[in-house]
Design a protein around this motif. Sequence first.
Motif, short mmCIF file in Angstrom:
data_model
loop_
_atom_site.label_atom_id
_atom_site.label_comp_id
_atom_site.label_asym_id
_atom_site.label_seq_id
_atom_site.Cartn_x
_atom_site.Cartn_y
_atom_site.Cartn_z
N VAL A 1 0.82 -1.20 0.00
CA VAL A 1 0.00 0.00 0.00
C VAL A 1 0.86 1.26 0.00
O VAL A 1 0.42 2.33 -0.41
CB VAL A 1 -0.98 -0.03 1.17
N MET A 2 2.09 1.13 0.43
CA MET A 2 3.02 2.25 0.37
C MET A 2 3.89 2.16 -0.89
O MET A 2 3.99 3.09 -1.67
CB MET A 2 3.96 2.24 1.58
N ALA A 3 4.51 1.01 -1.05
CA ALA A 3 5.52 0.86 -2.10
C ALA A 3 4.93 1.02 -3.49
O ALA A 3 5.57 1.61 -4.37
CB ALA A 3 6.21 -0.50 -1.97
N LEU A 4 3.72 0.54 -3.70
CA LEU A 4 3.12 0.65 -5.02
C LEU A 4 2.38 1.97 -5.22
O LEU A 4 2.30 2.47 -6.33
CB LEU A 4 2.17 -0.53 -5.27
N ALA A 5 1.85 2.54 -4.14
CA ALA A 5 1.13 3.79 -4.28
C ALA A 5 2.08 4.97 -4.41
O ALA A 5 1.69 6.04 -4.86
CB ALA A 5 0.19 4.00 -3.09
N SER A 6 3.31 4.78 -3.99
CA SER A 6 4.28 5.87 -4.07
C SER A 6 4.50 6.28 -5.53
O SER A 6 4.38 5.47 -6.44
CB SER A 6 5.60 5.40 -3.45
N ARG A 7 4.81 7.56 -5.70
CA ARG A 7 5.15 8.04 -7.04
C ARG A 7 6.60 8.47 -7.05
O ARG A 7 6.93 9.51 -6.46
CB ARG A 7 4.22 9.19 -7.42
N PRO A 8 7.50 7.77 -7.71
CA PRO A 8 7.24 6.49 -8.39
C PRO A 8 7.22 5.33 -7.40
O PRO A 8 7.64 5.50 -6.27
CB PRO A 8 8.46 6.36 -9.32
N PRO A 9 6.76 4.15 -7.84
CA PRO A 9 6.76 2.96 -6.98
C PRO A 9 8.16 2.69 -6.46
O PRO A 9 9.15 2.97 -7.15
CB PRO A 9 6.30 1.85 -7.94
N LEU A 10 8.23 2.14 -5.26
CA LEU A 10 9.50 2.07 -4.55
C LEU A 10 10.30 0.79 -4.78
O LEU A 10 9.78 -0.32 -4.68
CB LEU A 10 9.24 2.17 -3.05
N THR A 11 11.57 0.97 -5.04
CA THR A 11 12.53 -0.11 -4.85
C THR A 11 12.67 -0.27 -3.34
O THR A 11 12.88 0.71 -2.62
CB THR A 11 13.89 0.25 -5.46
N LEU B 1 15.87 -7.76 -2.23
CA LEU B 1 15.65 -6.41 -2.76
C LEU B 1 14.66 -6.47 -3.92
O LEU B 1 14.87 -7.21 -4.87
CB LEU B 1 16.98 -5.81 -3.21
N VAL B 2 13.61 -5.67 -3.82
CA VAL B 2 12.61 -5.63 -4.88
C VAL B 2 12.83 -4.36 -5.70
O VAL B 2 12.76 -3.26 -5.16
CB VAL B 2 11.19 -5.61 -4.28
N LEU B 3 13.12 -4.54 -6.97
CA LEU B 3 13.48 -3.39 -7.80
C LEU B 3 12.26 -2.76 -8.47
O LEU B 3 11.47 -3.46 -9.09
CB LEU B 3 14.48 -3.82 -8.88
N ARG B 4 12.13 -1.46 -8.28
CA ARG B 4 11.03 -0.75 -8.94
C ARG B 4 11.54 0.60 -9.45
O ARG B 4 12.74 0.88 -9.46
CB ARG B 4 9.86 -0.56 -7.97
N ALA B 5 10.61 1.45 -9.84
CA ALA B 5 10.96 2.66 -10.58
C ALA B 5 11.71 3.71 -9.76
O ALA B 5 12.37 4.58 -10.33
CB ALA B 5 9.70 3.28 -11.18
N SER B 6 11.65 3.66 -8.45
CA SER B 6 12.29 4.73 -7.67
C SER B 6 13.81 4.67 -7.75
O SER B 6 14.49 5.59 -7.29
CB SER B 6 11.84 4.67 -6.21
N THR B 7 14.34 3.58 -8.31
CA THR B 7 15.77 3.56 -8.57
C THR B 7 16.06 3.25 -10.04
O THR B 7 17.16 3.55 -10.51
CB THR B 7 16.51 2.49 -7.74
N LEU B 8 15.11 2.67 -10.73
CA LEU B 8 15.40 2.20 -12.08
C LEU B 8 14.83 3.09 -13.18
O LEU B 8 15.06 2.84 -14.35
CB LEU B 8 14.85 0.78 -12.27
N GLY B 9 14.04 4.10 -12.81
CA GLY B 9 13.42 4.90 -13.86
C GLY B 9 12.18 4.21 -14.38
O GLY B 9 11.86 3.09 -13.97
N ALA B 10 11.43 4.87 -15.26
CA ALA B 10 10.16 4.34 -15.71
C ALA B 10 10.28 3.28 -16.78
O ALA B 10 10.92 2.36 -16.82
CB ALA B 10 9.30 5.45 -16.27
#
Lengths: 344, 344
Positions: free
Chosen positions: B289-299, B335-344
């Motif tokens: 609910v935090m990691a996916l709702a964040s803009r951008p989604p969180l690593t 570690l779950v990789l998402r857009a907050s470190t990898l870009g869109a």
Amino acid sequence: MAAGPGGGASRGAPRIVDVAALAGVSPGTASKALNGTGQLRQQTVDRVRAAADQLGFTPDGAGRTLRSGRSFIVGVITTDSVGRFTLPVLLGAEDALGAGDMALLLCDTRDDPVREQHHLRKLAARRVDGILVTGRRTDPRPPLGPLAPGVPVVHAFQPSARPGDTSVVVDDAGGAAEAARHLLDLGRRRIAHVTGWREHHSASARASAVVEALGGPGAGVLAGEPLFGEWTEQWGRQAVDVLLARHPDLDGITCGSDQVARGVCDRLRELGRSVPGDVAVTGVDDWEVMALASRPPLTTVDLRLQEVGRTAARLLLDAVEGRPVPERTVVPSRLVLRASTLGA
Amino acid sequence: MAAGPGGGASRGAPRIVDVAALAGVSPGTASKALNGTGQLRQQTVDRVRAAADQLGFTPDGAGRTLRSGRSFIVGVITTDSVGRFTLPVLLGAEDALGAGDMALLLCDTRDDPVREQHHLRKLAARRVDGILVTGRRTDPRPPLGPLAPGVPVVHAFQPSARPGDTSVVVDDAGGAAEAARHLLDLGRRRIAHVTGWREHHSASARASAVVEALGGPGAGVLAGEPLFGEWTEQWGRQAVDVLLARHPDLDGITCGSDQVARGVCDRLRELGRSVPGDVAVTGVDDWEVMALASRPPLTTVDLRLQEVGRTAARLLLDAVEGRPVPERTVVPSRLVLRASTLGA
DNA sequence: TTGTATGCGTTATCAT
DNA sequence: ATGATAACGCATACAA
């Protein structure tokens, strides 16, 4: 002579015979003293109690169960692995049951009917006194599979689809209507509703209640039809764009959940509309991590899930004792006022 | 009279004597057949099994418990009413225990030692085979009060402070270090750390690990000391202001939780800094609910709480069976990789 | 007022 | 290979 003890008192916990011996009475007398049954001299009762205390005696549940046919255990079947809704219900239930010195056996089905069947068999094997069923949505669910006769079942939060079953539910309609009336009381006259999936009972029930509370489509207060979508912040943000395009004079939005409401607030702020100055916003759930983290914090409907669990557990106890229970109980919701409608 | 599947069992569940009678054998033989003990003709075994199936026989737990001294029940003591951390642990435990046809008795203490003592007595009365203890923080907790000897205890998530007790914990340090190294791998060279209360083990352990992973204060990669504060989004937002004032060239922030990280992302965006373009951000928890709702989604670091619960339950089963168990088990994070470190 | 005997359902031990 | 029996701990009906 005695066949070698196969197991039994392996823990060496004191038994009632030990208490009796220490108190200088027979086991039967000790039992009566500890349970307050029969006619005993006060002096005897005291002596037995003292002995029990001294030994730290706790009656063995198995013996008790075998003798009485009651396990003093309630099984809980939940389909909600995530637990956002189930957990408060569970805590309420635990609260109410703990008082009656019942225990709670947890069974998670993960929405799998096979797992559910499996758990039901295990609960049957343990001769549970009753079963509490809960789930993740407010839509009615199919009834449990066949059970041992005489085992009462109470559904909490998610009602049973079978007439005659006992269910304790939240007040989806009442809560949503109260939020809508709250906006009316604040003088808002262009109010929209944004909520989750149309197919979800909690979305459709809340939406209908809001429409009715605002006087129906003809009264001019409603800013268009309710908007259905995902139960997400993102949908809340999108919905704001849709709404403002159609109803620039919008001054209130009731949302179907705190997540949606938070998204709505975020987008309004990004567009330069003040909350609640220009637009007042309400949510549903009183989910702290959303309602308090939102900017501004949300006025929202507390569905009182813990009370749902507590009530369901009490009804289950009633049913276990053979008392009649109502088929359907609605737990009233409660509006929590915060800055999203009241200003800072 | 032929007890049809419905007729005979209508009052009271079928007992093993019923099965034996139907199969034309003695109760003892029926027991052996169903439990696979003793030496029986295959034909007899089959006949008994068929009879049991026909009657829908399930052995009565109470009789079994009385006879064997084992309840096949594990008690769970939790102090975490809110359940964000406990619930996944619980599910993992239920998963592992359900396989060994153990059941889970739920006891919530609400952080009240009196309640805890009360529950311990009840668990003792039920002769539980073992006890699982869990809590809301990763700081060590005082050991349980006195128990019946021989009842194994395993602590999950929140370890026991008493040496010799068995604990299964998350890898606070390893997870945080992995996130920091991830930023290094991405080429970031001015990295800060923002986290929760300094007094919380999970905050301090993660902070130390990050500092070490970045080469210590002298290596020039660290942008100042770790910042400690609340475990909230608001603190994340405030911290960004502090950091940018001191280190305008900041290009990475590892956060102690997803909530903090979300606040950090929000504030960076408001200030016109792109994530991850200008600043890469990581969290801890993988709380959807935090990691996916964040803009951008969180690593973010997934602490794998469910695995913690599963492991703890397996160890508890081992201990119940008398096998030796390690004092301390650390479940590796992921570690779950998402857009907050990898870009869109 | 207290003691004794019995049985709840299961399974291990011993006897057949 | 199968049957009879005792025993786990407790609470109750009945006897004293």
